[in-house]
Scaffold this active site. Sequence first.
Site, PDB file in Angstrom:
ATOM      1  N   GLU A 162      13.319 -18.836  14.724  1.00 43.89           N
ATOM      2  CA  GLU A 162      14.340 -19.836  15.040  1.00 43.89           C
ATOM      3  C   GLU A 162      14.751 -20.662  13.823  1.00 43.89           C
ATOM      4  O   GLU A 162      15.733 -21.393  13.893  1.00 43.89           O
ATOM      5  CB  GLU A 162      13.851 -20.755  16.159  1.00 43.89           C
ATOM      6  CG  GLU A 162      12.694 -21.645  15.784  1.00 43.89           C
ATOM      7  CD  GLU A 162      12.870 -23.055  16.348  1.00 43.89           C
ATOM      8  OE1 GLU A 162      13.713 -23.250  17.230  1.00 43.89           O
ATOM      9  OE2 GLU A 162      12.162 -23.954  15.865  1.00 43.89           O
ATOM     10  N   ASN A 163      14.006 -20.560  12.719  1.00 40.49           N
ATOM     11  CA  ASN A 163      14.361 -21.274  11.490  1.00 40.49           C
ATOM     12  C   ASN A 163      14.709 -20.319  10.351  1.00 40.49           C
ATOM     13  O   ASN A 163      14.711 -20.707   9.190  1.00 40.49           O
ATOM     14  CB  ASN A 163      13.205 -22.161  11.028  1.00 40.49           C
ATOM     15  CG  ASN A 163      12.816 -23.218  12.032  1.00 40.49           C
ATOM     16  OD1 ASN A 163      11.671 -23.284  12.464  1.00 40.49           O
ATOM     17  ND2 ASN A 163      13.747 -24.051  12.438  1.00 40.49           N
ATOM     18  N   HIS A 217       4.564 -25.433  12.547  1.00 49.09           N
ATOM     19  CA  HIS A 217       4.580 -24.846  11.201  1.00 49.09           C
ATOM     20  C   HIS A 217       3.246 -25.008  10.457  1.00 49.09           C
ATOM     21  O   HIS A 217       3.230 -24.893   9.226  1.00 49.09           O
ATOM     22  CB  HIS A 217       5.717 -25.443  10.355  1.00 49.09           C
ATOM     23  CG  HIS A 217       7.078 -25.111  10.847  1.00 49.09           C
ATOM     24  ND1 HIS A 217       8.207 -25.241  10.068  1.00 49.09           N
ATOM     25  CD2 HIS A 217       7.525 -24.657  12.040  1.00 49.09           C
ATOM     26  CE1 HIS A 217       9.287 -24.881  10.753  1.00 49.09           C
ATOM     27  NE2 HIS A 217       8.878 -24.530  11.964  1.00 49.09           N
ATOM     28  N   ASP A 245       6.725 -19.158  12.761  1.00 52.78           N
ATOM     29  CA  ASP A 245       8.110 -19.485  12.451  1.00 52.78           C
ATOM     30  C   ASP A 245       8.510 -19.081  11.025  1.00 52.78           C
ATOM     31  O   ASP A 245       7.955 -19.590  10.047  1.00 52.78           O
ATOM     32  CB  ASP A 245       8.343 -20.986  12.578  1.00 52.78           C
ATOM     33  CG  ASP A 245       7.848 -21.555  13.904  1.00 52.78           C
ATOM     34  OD1 ASP A 245       6.703 -21.274  14.277  1.00 52.78           O
ATOM     35  OD2 ASP A 245       8.593 -22.309  14.527  1.00 52.78           O
ATOM     36  N   HIS A 295       6.578 -22.597  22.363  1.00 50.88           N
ATOM     37  CA  HIS A 295       7.221 -23.356  21.290  1.00 50.88           C
ATOM     38  C   HIS A 295       7.164 -24.828  21.679  1.00 50.88           C
ATOM     39  O   HIS A 295       7.992 -25.317  22.455  1.00 50.88           O
ATOM     40  CB  HIS A 295       8.661 -22.879  21.110  1.00 50.88           C
ATOM     41  CG  HIS A 295       9.248 -23.251  19.789  1.00 50.88           C
ATOM     42  ND1 HIS A 295       8.944 -22.580  18.622  1.00 50.88           N
ATOM     43  CD2 HIS A 295      10.109 -24.235  19.443  1.00 50.88           C
ATOM     44  CE1 HIS A 295       9.608 -23.117  17.615  1.00 50.88           C
ATOM     45  NE2 HIS A 295      10.318 -24.138  18.083  1.00 50.88           N
ATOM     46  N   ASN A 339      13.694 -24.526  19.907  1.00 50.05           N
ATOM     47  CA  ASN A 339      14.672 -25.605  20.030  1.00 50.05           C
ATOM     48  C   ASN A 339      15.859 -25.465  19.079  1.00 50.05           C
ATOM     49  O   ASN A 339      16.898 -26.085  19.290  1.00 50.05           O
ATOM     50  CB  ASN A 339      14.002 -26.971  19.827  1.00 50.05           C
ATOM     51  CG  ASN A 339      13.305 -27.082  18.488  1.00 50.05           C
ATOM     52  OD1 ASN A 339      12.405 -26.292  18.186  1.00 50.05           O
ATOM     53  ND2 ASN A 339      13.683 -28.054  17.686  1.00 50.05           N
ATOM     54  N   HIS A 340      15.741 -24.640  18.035  1.00 48.54           N
ATOM     55  CA  HIS A 340      16.872 -24.404  17.128  1.00 48.54           C
ATOM     56  C   HIS A 340      17.626 -23.111  17.468  1.00 48.54           C
ATOM     57  O   HIS A 340      18.368 -22.589  16.628  1.00 48.54           O
ATOM     58  CB  HIS A 340      16.383 -24.329  15.682  1.00 48.54           C
ATOM     59  CG  HIS A 340      15.929 -25.648  15.134  1.00 48.54           C
ATOM     60  ND1 HIS A 340      16.807 -26.666  14.845  1.00 48.54           N
ATOM     61  CD2 HIS A 340      14.688 -26.110  14.827  1.00 48.54           C
ATOM     62  CE1 HIS A 340      16.134 -27.713  14.381  1.00 48.54           C
ATOM     63  NE2 HIS A 340      14.844 -27.397  14.365  1.00 48.54           N
ATOM     64  N   HIS A 365       6.150 -23.817  16.374  1.00 45.67           N
ATOM     65  CA  HIS A 365       6.975 -25.024  16.219  1.00 45.67           C
ATOM     66  C   HIS A 365       6.424 -26.021  15.208  1.00 45.67           C
ATOM     67  O   HIS A 365       7.198 -26.662  14.506  1.00 45.67           O
ATOM     68  CB  HIS A 365       7.194 -25.729  17.562  1.00 45.67           C
ATOM     69  CG  HIS A 365       8.021 -26.978  17.450  1.00 45.67           C
ATOM     70  ND1 HIS A 365       9.347 -26.968  17.048  1.00 45.67           N
ATOM     71  CD2 HIS A 365       7.723 -28.279  17.685  1.00 45.67           C
ATOM     72  CE1 HIS A 365       9.819 -28.206  17.057  1.00 45.67           C
ATOM     73  NE2 HIS A 365       8.856 -29.024  17.423  1.00 45.67           N
TER      74      HIS A 365
END
Length: 271
Positions: free
Chosen positions: A39-40, A180, A8, A153, A67-68, A178
């Site tokens: 996604e982040n 991290h 991520d 994820h 999820n983001h 997810h």
Amino acid sequence: MRILFLGDIVGRSGRDGVTARLPELRRQLSLDLVIVNAENASHGFGLSPGIARDLMGCGVDVITLGNHAWDRRDLIGEIDGMPAVVRPLNFPPGTPGQGSTVVTLADGRKVLVVNVMGRLFMDPLDDPFRLTLELLARHRLGVTVQAAVVDVHAEASSEKWALGHVLDGKVSLVVGTHTHTPTADHRILKAGTAFQSDAGMCGDYDSVIGMQKEAAVARFVRKMPGERLQPAEGEATVCGLMVETDDVTGLARKVAPLRQGGMLSGAMPDF
């Protein structure tokens, strides 16, 4: 085939680390394909179309989400025209975008990239096990595609392990994202699929999973809502893993972690 998967990307620190290091990594490791979870990437929450294009411009071939995925609303209107950006396969029917993509390399070899979300301690989405197996029935490893990578994820390592075992022998790599935090369990499973519970993040580890420490810690200590979390801005550690696959079977021959820069101890694939 030599494939690099990076965990991520969190905020500007993570983006800067990846864009600065990836061109040399592609040359040094003779990479055929680079996949990143982003996604982040947009200030810690979501992915903007512009940042997606910047990442692909520096050598990223496929971007996975999680999820983001929809934290940046501007991606919703553009993702259908961005086949290299893959959102979770088990989002509800009718969700924009696609849960997998097939990349054709310059030499004609094909790679399937799949993104699924776990369900333990996360949103109650459709069954990632069933949907992934249904997809793989249409993309046979070593027959219609020469390699296949699944980004799981998910919050729970148990769910990631379980999916790894279910997919063992059917894909080249199952890798978690997810949480991290890079795990030390990279290995090749019995039927030939490479696995790691979590690839870690590309971001500043002097943080709380990539976010500035003070506000994140205060939420735990005070148990009250506080200021919006902001990505930490120190030097990133670029984290991921590399897998080498067999072109005939599509299974993994070698797998090794990669960590460069920042606070964590370095690791570099030596094959």
